[in-house]
Enzyme design. Structure first.
Site, mmCIF file in Angstrom:
data_model
loop_
_atom_site.group_PDB
_atom_site.id
_atom_site.type_symbol
_atom_site.label_atom_id
_atom_site.label_comp_id
_atom_site.label_asym_id
_atom_site.label_seq_id
_atom_site.Cartn_x
_atom_site.Cartn_y
_atom_site.Cartn_z
ATOM 1 C CD GLU A 173 -2.985 0.687 -0.177
ATOM 2 O OE1 GLU A 173 -3.336 -0.455 -0.501
ATOM 3 O OE2 GLU A 173 -3.232 1.691 -0.853
HETATM 4 C C1 LIG Z 1 2.049 -10.004 0.620
HETATM 5 C C2 LIG Z 1 1.821 -8.921 -0.393
HETATM 6 C C3 LIG Z 1 0.524 -8.526 -0.691
HETATM 7 C C4 LIG Z 1 0.300 -7.557 -1.674
HETATM 8 N N1 LIG Z 1 -0.987 -7.245 -2.026
HETATM 9 C C5 LIG Z 1 -1.208 -6.496 -3.139
HETATM 10 C C6 LIG Z 1 -2.515 -6.351 -3.688
HETATM 11 O O1 LIG Z 1 -3.506 -6.847 -3.150
HETATM 12 N N2 LIG Z 1 -2.657 -5.633 -4.844
HETATM 13 C C7 LIG Z 1 -1.594 -5.073 -5.475
HETATM 14 O O2 LIG Z 1 -1.794 -4.464 -6.522
HETATM 15 N N3 LIG Z 1 -0.336 -5.164 -4.975
HETATM 16 C C8 LIG Z 1 -0.116 -5.874 -3.828
HETATM 17 N N4 LIG Z 1 1.155 -6.023 -3.328
HETATM 18 C C9 LIG Z 1 2.255 -5.332 -3.976
HETATM 19 C C10 LIG Z 1 2.798 -4.199 -3.132
HETATM 20 O O3 LIG Z 1 1.886 -3.135 -3.106
HETATM 21 C C11 LIG Z 1 4.169 -3.814 -3.724
HETATM 22 O O4 LIG Z 1 5.060 -4.858 -3.382
HETATM 23 C C12 LIG Z 1 4.661 -2.481 -3.204
HETATM 24 O O5 LIG Z 1 3.893 -1.436 -3.730
HETATM 25 C C13 LIG Z 1 6.130 -2.219 -3.555
HETATM 26 O O6 LIG Z 1 6.370 -2.453 -4.907
HETATM 27 P P1 LIG Z 1 7.585 -3.403 -5.336
HETATM 28 O O7 LIG Z 1 7.444 -4.662 -4.571
HETATM 29 O O8 LIG Z 1 7.620 -3.485 -6.812
HETATM 30 O O9 LIG Z 1 8.869 -2.671 -4.800
HETATM 31 P P2 LIG Z 1 9.697 -1.544 -5.580
HETATM 32 O O10 LIG Z 1 8.760 -0.520 -6.102
HETATM 33 O O11 LIG Z 1 10.620 -2.198 -6.522
HETATM 34 O O12 LIG Z 1 10.511 -0.894 -4.378
HETATM 35 C C14 LIG Z 1 11.732 -1.444 -3.886
HETATM 36 C C15 LIG Z 1 12.370 -0.423 -2.939
HETATM 37 O O13 LIG Z 1 12.655 0.788 -3.658
HETATM 38 C C16 LIG Z 1 12.030 1.898 -3.045
HETATM 39 N N5 LIG Z 1 11.551 2.827 -4.074
HETATM 40 C C17 LIG Z 1 10.866 2.529 -5.202
HETATM 41 N N6 LIG Z 1 10.586 3.654 -5.870
HETATM 42 C C18 LIG Z 1 11.100 4.685 -5.166
HETATM 43 C C19 LIG Z 1 11.123 6.104 -5.337
HETATM 44 N N7 LIG Z 1 10.537 6.700 -6.357
HETATM 45 N N8 LIG Z 1 11.757 6.835 -4.384
HETATM 46 C C20 LIG Z 1 12.315 6.260 -3.325
HETATM 47 N N9 LIG Z 1 12.320 4.937 -3.108
HETATM 48 C C21 LIG Z 1 11.710 4.158 -4.017
HETATM 49 C C22 LIG Z 1 10.869 1.314 -2.241
HETATM 50 O O14 LIG Z 1 10.509 2.153 -1.158
HETATM 51 C C23 LIG Z 1 11.463 -0.016 -1.784
HETATM 52 O O15 LIG Z 1 12.214 0.162 -0.632
HETATM 53 C C24 LIG Z 1 1.398 -6.943 -2.321
HETATM 54 C C25 LIG Z 1 2.699 -7.327 -1.988
HETATM 55 C C26 LIG Z 1 2.912 -8.315 -1.065
HETATM 56 C C27 LIG Z 1 4.334 -8.750 -0.783
#
Ligand SMILES: Cc1cc2nc3c(=O)[nH]c(=O)nc-3n(C[C@H](O)[C@H](O)[C@H](O)COP(=O)(O)OP(=O)(O)OC[C@H]3O[C@@H](n4cnc5c(N)ncnc54)[C@H](O)[C@@H]3O)c2cc1C
Length: 592
Positions: free
Chosen positions: A441
Site C-alpha cells: 500500500e
Molecule cells: C504479501 C503482499 C501482498 C500484496 N498485495 C497487493 C494487492 O492486493 N494488490 C496489489 O496491486 N499489490 C499488492 N502487493 C504489492 C505491493 O503493493 C508492492 O510490493 C509495493 O507497492 C512495492 O512495490 P515493489 O514490490 O515493486 O517494490 P519496488 O517498487 O521495486 O521498491 C523497492 C524499494 O525501492 C524503493 N523505491 C521505489 N521507488 C522509489 C522512489 N521513487 N523513491 C524512493 N524509493 C523508491 C521502495 O521504497 C522499496 O524500498 C502486495 C505485496 C505483497 C508482498
C-alpha cells in the site's frame, strides 16, 4: 491469547481522537456513546473468541492452491461467513446498499481488533472495503446496482489489482491491456502479481478491480484506467453466470500472513475456452483510473496502519503475560523467595513500556486520522481543513504504525528470550506478519515522499503550521496542569515540537527553492520525527483526560516514560533531516 482492549480503544476514540466532541456537536447523527460502546464490545468479542483462536492454524496451514482453486485454512470459511453475517463488512458503507453509514472511526477501531485476531484473515475484508469505496465513489449507477449490495454484505469479496512484475511503486509503467467492445464492456489481458485474496473459497464471487491501459492511452500514469472484472459474470437478475477469463496461476510462499492467499492472476489467456479476454467494465472515466484509486488511498493506507497498531497490541499483550509468568534471577528490591518474575527487571520493564507507548501512540495517531476523514465528510463548514488534515496524517499513520508493528513485535520476541524464537510461543508470528505492512500500500519510503512533497505544502504550509500550533497547546496544557506525575513531560514535548517545527521549516524552504534532492534525503527521518512528536502529544492528551484513579495514574506514568525516554530521539532525527543530505549525496560514490 489476545483479548480485545475494548475500554482502551473507546477511551482513545473519545478522549484523544475527538469522537466525544464530534458526538456532542451532532456531527455523528444518532450515534451516542452507548451505541459506540455496544458496537466495540461485540466487535471485541468476535475478534477475541472467534478470530484469534483460528489465527495459528491459519499460519500453519496457509492458503493452498490445487487445480486452480484456492482453499483457505480449516475453519476460515465459516469464520468469514459468520463475520459477514454480523454486518461488519458494511459499517461505513452507504445505507442505500445495505451499509450502516457509521463513522470511519468506528470502522478502524473494529479493523484493529480483526487484525489483532488475525491479520491474514482481516486482509480479506480490508480489500473488499477498499473496492466498495472505489466503486461507490466512481462507479456508474448500473455497476453499483449490480454489485455493491452483495459486496457491502460481504457475500462477494473485492480485490485490488495494481502490481505487475515490473510495476510496483511506479504504476506508470504497467502493461495490462484493455480493449473496447461494441457493447460498452471491455476485454482485459495481462498478468498481475501479489494480489491479496485474489482467489479463495470463502465467498461465491470475487470482484476484481484491475488497472489496465487502453490501446490509445497516453503513456505513464495518465494513461491508466480502472475496470471491474468479476470472477463469475453476473446475469441481469443478479444470479451468477459463466466463469470469466481469469484465474489464479500461483500462490506466493511468504514470510508471514500465510492464511492470506497472495496470488498471481492471469487475465485473458483463454484458459476456460471461448473468446479470449476477461470481460470488464470501466469504473470512472477512461485514463482516470489512478485518480479513482487515489480517492480510496487515504482509507486503504490507514487500514494498513491499523495492521501495525493491531500487531503492536497483540504482541504487547503476549509479552506482558509471559513476563508476569517467567521467573529468572532476582530483580533489584525483590524480597520473595526464589527467582523474581522477569517483569520486575528494569530492562524488561523498559521493553514493555516502550511497546505499550508505541501501541497507544500509534493507535491515537491512526484514530485521529480516521476522525479527520469523518470530519471531512461531515463538517460541511470546514471540509477543506479536515481533508487536508486527513491527507497530512495518512502517511504518518501508515508508516509510523507499521514500523512500530515491526519494532514492537521484535521487542516482544526479546521479552520472551529464546522461547520468542520458537514458533510454538506465537510471538514470532507477529513479527513475520508485521513485516509486510511497511511495504505494501505504498512503501514507507513512498509515504515519506508523499508527506514531504505533497502534504507539507498544503495551503502553502498553512495546514502543518495550524497543526503544530495545536500540538503546542497540548504541551502548554501539560505544563499548566502542574501534575507531579508528568515529570518533565511538558519540557520534553516542547523540545520535540520545536524539532518538528524546525525540520518542517527547513524542508519547506528546500521545496520552495526547488532543492528536492535535499528535501527527499531527509524525508524518512522527518516522517519518524513527526510520528514520535505525535506519540508524545497524544499520550499527554490521554493523560490530561484521564479519570482520577489508578488507571489514570498509569496513563500519566506511561506518558512521562515516553516523553523522557522515547522523545529524546527527535533531536537526532531533526539533525539528520537538516544536516544529513550533503553526506548522503556525497556517499553515492560508495556504490559506484
Ligand atoms: C504479501 C503482499 C501482498 C500484496 N498485495 C497487493 C494487492 O492486493 N494488490 C496489489 O496491486 N499489490 C499488492 N502487493 C504489492 C505491493 O503493493 C508492492 O510490493 C509495493 O507497492 C512495492 O512495490 P515493489 O514490490 O515493486 O517494490 P519496488 O517498487 O521495486 O521498491 C523497492 C524499494 O525501492 C524503493 N523505491 C521505489 N521507488 C522509489 C522512489 N521513487 N523513491 C524512493 N524509493 C523508491 C521502495 O521504497 C522499496 O524500498 C502486495 C505485496 C505483497 C508482498
Amino acid at each position: 491469547m489476545y483479548k480485545a482492549p475494548v475500554e482502551e480503544i473507546a477511551f482513545t476514540l473519545k478522549h484523544v481522537a475527538g469522537m466525544a466532541q464530534a458526538i456532542d456537536s451532532g456531527l455523528l447523527g444518532d450515534l451516542g456513546e452507548d451505541l459506540v460502546e455496544a458496537i466495540l464490545a461485540e466487535a471485541g468479542r468476535f475478534a477475541t473468541e472467534e478470530i484469534a483462536p483460528l489465527a495459528e492454524i491459519g499460519d500453519r496451514q496457509g492458503a493452498r492452491l490445487s487445480d486452480g482453486e484456492v482453499s483457505t485454512p480449516d475453519g476460515w470459511r465459516d469464520l468469514y461467513r459468520n463475520w459477514a453475517a454480523g454486518g461488519w463488512n458494511g459499517l461505513t458503507a452507504p445505507e442505500d446498499f445495505g451499509g450502516q453509514a457509521l463513522p470511519h472511526m468506528l470502522n478502524v477501531a473494529a479493523l484493529e481488533m480483526w487484525n489483532s485476531g488475525s491479520m491474514a484473515f482481516a486482509l480479506c475484508p480490508t480489500l473488499t472495503m477498499g473496492a466498495v469505496e472505489a466503486l461507490n465513489v466512481h462507479g456508474s449507477a448500473a455497476l453499483k446496482e449490480k454489485y455493491l449490495a452483495r459486496m457491502v454484505s460481504g457475500e462477494w469479496t473485492g480485490t485490488m489489482n495494481l502490481t505487475e512484475p515490473h510495476a510496483g511503486s511506479d504504476l506508470g509503467v504497467l502493461k495490462a491491456r484493455a480493449e473496447r467492445c461494441e457493447d460498452g464492456s471491455y476485454r482485459i489481458f495481462g498478468q498481475k502479481i501479489f494480489i491479496t485474496w485474489g482467489e479463495h473459497d470463502v465467498a461465491e464471487n470475487i470482484i476484481h478491480l484491475v488497472l489496465a491501459r487502453l490501446p490509445d492511452a497516453p503513456p505513464g500514469t495518465r494513461g491508466i484506467s480502472l475496470f471491474l472484472v468479476p470472477k463469475f459474470l453476473v446475469d441481469d437478475d443478479g444470479s451468477l453466470g459463466a466463469r470469466n477469463d481469469l484465474y489464479c496461476h500461483s500462490l506466493e510462499h511468504k514470510l508471514g500472513i500465510h492464511g492470506s492467499p497472495t496470488c498471481t492472476m492471469i487475465y485473458g489467456d483463454g484458459k476456460f475456452g471461448g473468446e479470449k479476454g476477461a470481460v470488464g467494465w470501466l469504473i470512472g472515466e477512461e485514463n482516470r483510473g489512478l485518480a479513482c484509486m487515489f480517492t480510496m488511498m487515504n482509507n486503504a493506507r490507514l487500514a494498513v496502519g491499523m495492521q501495525g497498531v493491531a500487531i503492536c497490541e497483540a504482541a504487547t499483550q503476549k509479552a506482558i503475560a509471559y513476563a508476569r509468568e517467567r521467573t529468572q534471577g532476582r530483580a533489584p528490591g525483590w524480597n520473595g523467595s526464589g527467582m523474581s518474575p522477569i517483569i520486575d527487571h528494569p530492562d524488561v520493564i523498559r521493553m514493555l513500556l516502550t511497546m505499550k507507548a508505541l501501541t497507544q501512540g500509534s493507535r491515537a495517531i491512526a484514530y485521529a486520522c480516521a476522525h479527520a476523514i469523518d470530519m471531512a465528510h461531515r463538517a460541511a463548514d470546514r471540509r477543506e481543513h479536515w481533508q487536508e488534515r486527513a491527507a497530512l496524517l495518512t502517511p504518518i499513520a501508515k508508516s509510523f504504525a507499521t514500523d512500530a508493528g515491526v519494532d514492537v513485535a521484535s521487542l516482544g520476541i526479546q521479552v520472551h528470550g529464546g522461547m520468542g524464537f520458537i514458533e510454538e510461543t506465537g510471538a514470532a508470528r507477529y513479527l513475520r506478519d508485521a513485516r509486510i505492512a511497511p511495504i505494501y500500500e505504498g512503501t514507507n519510503g513512498i509515504q515519506a515522499i508523499d508527506l514531504v512533497t505533497r502534504k507539507l505544502p498544503l495551503s502553502a504550509g498553512g495546514q502543518i503550521r495550524v497543526f503544530i500550533a495545536e500540538l503546542k497547546a497540548i504541551a502548554e496544557a501539560v505544563r499548566s496542569s502542574n501534575l507531579d506525575g508528568f515529570g518533565t513531560t511538558a519540557e520534553r514535548l516542547e523540545a520535540a515540537i520545536t524539532d518538528l517545527e524546525e525540520a518542517t521549516d527547513w524542508l519547506l524552504t528546500r521545496l520552495t527553492r526547488g532543492q528536492s534532492a535535499e528535501a527527499l534525503s531527509g524525508a524518512t527521518p522527518y516522517q519518524r520525527l513527526f510520528g514520535l512528536a505525535l506519540v508524545g502529544c497524544y499520550l499527554a492528551k490521554g493523560g490530561l483526560a484521564r479519570p482520577a484513579d489508578r488507571a489514570g495514574e498509569g496513563r500519566i506514568a506511561l506518558c512521562r516514560f515516553a516523553a523522557e525516554n522515547l522523545l529524546s530521539e527527535t533531536a537526532a532525527l531533526k539533525d539528520r533531516v537538516v544536516n544529513g543530505a550533503e553526506a548522503l549525496a556525497a556517499a553515492h560514490s560508495v556504490f559506484a
